[in-house]
Design an enzyme around this catalytic site. Structure first.
Site, PDB file in Angstrom:
ATOM      1  N   LYS A 196       0.866  -1.187   0.000  1.00 14.84           N
ATOM      2  CA  LYS A 196       0.000   0.000   0.000  1.00 14.84           C
ATOM      3  C   LYS A 196       0.897   1.228   0.000  1.00 14.84           C
ATOM      4  O   LYS A 196       1.410   1.655   1.023  1.00 14.84           O
ATOM      5  CB  LYS A 196      -0.907  -0.013   1.241  1.00 14.84           C
ATOM      6  CG  LYS A 196      -2.199   0.819   1.104  1.00 14.84           C
ATOM      7  CD  LYS A 196      -1.995   2.298   0.939  1.00 14.84           C
ATOM      8  CE  LYS A 196      -1.475   2.991   2.182  1.00 14.84           C
ATOM      9  NZ  LYS A 196      -1.320   4.489   1.957  1.00 14.84           N
TER      10      LYS A 196
ATOM     11  N   GLU B 129       8.821   1.910  11.258  1.00 11.51           N
ATOM     12  CA  GLU B 129       9.882   2.909  11.140  1.00 11.51           C
ATOM     13  C   GLU B 129       9.168   4.241  11.097  1.00 11.51           C
ATOM     14  O   GLU B 129       8.526   4.590  10.107  1.00 11.51           O
ATOM     15  CB  GLU B 129      10.716   2.648   9.884  1.00 11.51           C
ATOM     16  CG  GLU B 129      12.035   3.397   9.893  1.00 11.51           C
ATOM     17  CD  GLU B 129      11.978   4.663   9.063  1.00 11.51           C
ATOM     18  OE1 GLU B 129      11.886   5.762   9.694  1.00 11.51           O
ATOM     19  OE2 GLU B 129      12.016   4.595   7.839  1.00 11.51           O
TER      20      GLU B 129
ATOM     21  N   CYS C  70      13.346  10.912   7.123  1.00 11.05           N
ATOM     22  CA  CYS C  70      13.237  10.693   8.564  1.00 11.05           C
ATOM     23  C   CYS C  70      14.599  10.719   9.228  1.00 11.05           C
ATOM     24  O   CYS C  70      14.708  10.951  10.427  1.00 11.05           O
ATOM     25  CB  CYS C  70      12.520   9.375   8.840  1.00 11.05           C
ATOM     26  SG  CYS C  70      13.244   7.974   7.976  1.00 11.05           S
TER      27      CYS C  70
ATOM     28  N   GLU D 279       9.544  17.661  13.412  1.00 10.20           N
ATOM     29  CA  GLU D 279      10.271  17.123  12.260  1.00 10.20           C
ATOM     30  C   GLU D 279      10.024  18.048  11.071  1.00 10.20           C
ATOM     31  O   GLU D 279       8.905  18.162  10.581  1.00 10.20           O
ATOM     32  CB  GLU D 279       9.802  15.703  11.958  1.00 10.20           C
ATOM     33  CG  GLU D 279      10.668  14.993  10.941  1.00 10.20           C
ATOM     34  CD  GLU D 279      10.334  13.519  10.806  1.00 10.20           C
ATOM     35  OE1 GLU D 279      11.195  12.757  10.328  1.00 10.20           O
ATOM     36  OE2 GLU D 279       9.214  13.120  11.180  1.00 10.20           O
TER      37      GLU D 279
END
Length: 475
Positions: A174, A250, A284, A380
């Site tokens: 997906k 993750e 990330c 972030e």
């Protein structure tokens, strides 16, 4: 180059049951480059059925055969690496150098796990009591739902598909709605390589959350591997709890980059540029907070400013550009808002801070005078923004670096022995010492705290898709 825009279920490309489609947009000029099929609930259930029907046969396939199929996929992608990169440039917006780098990295997971397929460890030993032999076997965990993000649409797909297939698990991929074409390219390559029907399936459900939950609720789903935000990861963990589905996660990051007194400035600046500007900061693992010792602060800022001034921003198909677009206008505006808030909270805008009038571009940006604990150090960024915090004491730098719920990545620059000592004190699953990139298919990738569960890549990666079975034999 044919771009597939349909779902892939049970070995065939097909439109969604409802005939609906969504636009895939080139973020460099906001043009629609394709319309991709929407997976309805029936499509998702069909994908689960196909993967479940193929599971027994794929698990029984010899490891060598599974490995050879992955190797064949690697060879195809090696021959088509520029086409592979071009798809990412168009739908993701990244620069050509970032795209070709990702394409090269992504295909390596097929080669690495083609070799790991035949090296699954087991154990055979005499019990301490001497009454039996202990056999520890590792068997495929079963049907695996793999959910990937938009920022590395190729590498995140191959990093999940390769170990799952090597282990003998059938899969449902997906991808993010922003980047389905790259995922479809990977699936089509596996189909051309000879992977049997039902072993790899591709769905793009809308609405995403409820239909993903419906798939997780199916008892045939025994594994979920997700890369994305920590917020979505928490929701998926809750969904997996009801059926006790094995999970790998993750999740988000807030990587500190620490420049220690005595660091080599050439190495620190070169590494900092890689750690921050790779993939336009949309990673990330990207350095999010720069802690620079006072003795080097002014020189570091000046040299970073000079380096950023030389970076060209523009469409990725123009190979001379260093930075491409962010994936969407909302993503660009989120980064712009973070910079505006940082300035409002007292930071100084040394360079950049400008969004493009057309396309989802944002200039490489440098902020100084940033205070630890301000919004930009706790969020972030996911964009080309360098936020520099000055420090005087190494222990304080370590405390600030660890002052986050995240723990995916960290960077340390300094004299090697001292840098390694600091690296060992940092709460992160991965630490780069005097370098700006750590990713390698042969190394375990993953974080601690709220940055995830489990590891991808390395010899550890295939174990995420295997379960241990203990068999006792009478001595």
């Amino acid at each position: 180059m044919k771009l597939h825009t349909d779902l892939f279920i049970d070995g065939a490309w097909r439109a969604g049951a409802g005939g609906r489609r969504f636009d895939v947009v080139d973020p460099s000029d906001l043009s629609t480059i394709a319309q991709f099929a929407i997976a309805e609930e029936q499509d998702c259930m069909d994908a689960v059925d196909a993967a479940a029907a193929a599971q027994e046969g794929w698990a029984a396939t010899a490891p060598r055969e599974r490995g050879e199929l992955l190797r064949a996929a690697y060879e195809i992608l090696s021959d088509e690496v520029e086409d592979f990169a071009a798809v990412m440039v168009r739908e993701n917006g990244k620069s050509w150098s970032d795209a070709i780098g990702e394409a090269t990295y992504a295909k390596e997971f097929f080669r690495w796990f083609s070799e790991e397929a035949v090296r699954v460890p087991g154990d055979y030993r005499l019990a301490p009591a001497g009454d039996k032999r202990i056999i520890v076997d590792r068997q495929p965990i079963g049907v695996s739902l793999l959910i990937t993000p938009w920022n590395f649409p190729a590498a995140m797909a191959t990093r999940k598909l390769a170990p799952a297939l090597a282990a003998g698990c059938t899969t449902i991929l997906k991808p993010a709605r922003e980047t389905p074409l790259t995922a479809a390219y990977v699936v089509e390559v596996l189909f051309r390589a000879g992977v049997p029907r039902g072993v790899v399936n591709l769905v793009t459900p809308v609405p995403t959350g409820p239909l993903v939950r419906r798939m997780i609720d199916r008892p045939e789903i025994r594994k979920l591997s997700f890369t994305g935000s920590t917020e979505v990861g928490r929701d998926l963990l809750r969904a997996c709890a009801d059926s006790v589905v094995n999970t790998s996660m993750e999740l988000g990051g807030n990587a500190p980059l620490v420049v220690l007194p005595g660091a080599d400035m050439d190495t620190a600046v070169e590494g900092a540029l890689l750690a921050k500007m790779r993939n336009g900061g949309s990673a990330c693992t990207a350095a999010n907070r720069f802690y620079v010792h006072s003795s080097l602060h002014d020189e570091f800022v000046a040299r970073m400013d000079d380096a950023l001034a030389k970076m060209s921003v523009g469409p990725g198909l123009d190979r001379s550009n260093n930075l491409g677009a962010l994936v969407s206008v909302p993503e660009r505006d989120k980064v712009a808002a973070l910079v505006d808030r940082a300035v409002a909270e007292g930071a100084t805008l040394r360079r950049g801070g400008r969004a493009s009038a057309e396309g989802a571009f944002y200039d490489p940006t440098l902020l100084t005078g940033v205070e630890h604990g301000s919004t930009i150090t706790t969020t972030e960024i996911f964009g080309p923004v360098t936020a520099v915090v000055r420090f005087d004491d190494v222990d304080e730098a370590v405390r600030m670096a660890n002052d986050t719920v995240y723990g995916l990545m960290a960077y340390v620059f300094g004299e090697e022995r001292e840098a390694v000592r600091v690296a060992r004190r940092l709460e992160a699953g991965m630490v780069a010492v005097n370098r700006g990139v750590v990713s390698d298919p042969a190394a375990p990738f993953g974080g601690v705290k709220q940055s995830g569960l489990g590891r991808e890549g390395g010899s550890e990666g295939i174990l995420e898709y295997l379960e241990e079975k203990y068999i006792a034999l009478t001595e």
